[in-house]
Design an enzyme around this catalytic site. Sequence first.
Site, PDB file in Angstrom:
ATOM      1  N   GLY A  46      29.260 -16.183 -58.671  1.00  0.00           N
ATOM      2  CA  GLY A  46      29.730 -16.961 -57.534  1.00  0.00           C
ATOM      3  C   GLY A  46      30.987 -16.340 -56.964  1.00  0.00           C
ATOM      4  CD  GLU A 134      32.636 -19.581 -57.065  1.00  0.00           C
ATOM      5  OE1 GLU A 134      33.641 -19.193 -56.438  1.00  0.00           O
ATOM      6  OE2 GLU A 134      32.332 -19.137 -58.188  1.00  0.00           O
ATOM      7  CG  HIS A 137      37.813 -20.016 -56.189  1.00  0.00           C
ATOM      8  ND1 HIS A 137      38.968 -19.454 -56.677  1.00  0.00           N
ATOM      9  CD2 HIS A 137      36.840 -19.673 -57.072  1.00  0.00           C
ATOM     10  CE1 HIS A 137      38.698 -18.801 -57.804  1.00  0.00           C
ATOM     11  NE2 HIS A 137      37.418 -18.925 -58.070  1.00  0.00           N
TER      12      HIS A 137
HETATM   13 NI    NI Z   1      36.294 -18.132 -59.666  1.00  0.00          NI
END
Ligand code: NI
Length: 168
Positions: A46, A134, A137
Amino acid sequence: MALLEILRYPDSRLRNKAKPVDQIDAETRQLVDDMFETMYEASGIGLAATQVNSTKRLLVMDISEQHDDPICLINPEIISKEGEEREEEGCLSVPGVHEPVKRAKHIRVKALDRDGSPIELELEGLPAVCVQHEIDHLDGKLFIDYLSRLKRARIRKKLEKEARQADD
Ligand code: NI
């Protein structure tokens, strides 16, 4: 296509918050394609745009071994979460570190795909963990933020040392 540079912790740009993509244009699709290439090259499952220093709210993933199940989520939004699990995670921005993190076991996520069509996915296990990691993030969050301060400080020291050695 092009390989992109993956930012590494403790790079402060990993703390940037992504902005919703309002137009999926050629530039956006180019970014998506470059992110897939970069992720495959780094043997990741990912990658979020934040990790390649873009503030577009999008991520790519592929948990298949043959690299034949690419998933692109633009403006992803988790609409429901259920259960709990604790699995070991790693991150291309925090190389060499694997630590267990508590996440929801089942999630439902809606997003736009690379063509701008709305999609809704029901995920569990590894793909569910990956999407949650993700999306973190994109909110400027890293999986090591869930660890103790002491552990995070040790990881920071280790990666800073490695970065210095790489510069020599
Ligand atoms: Ni990561």
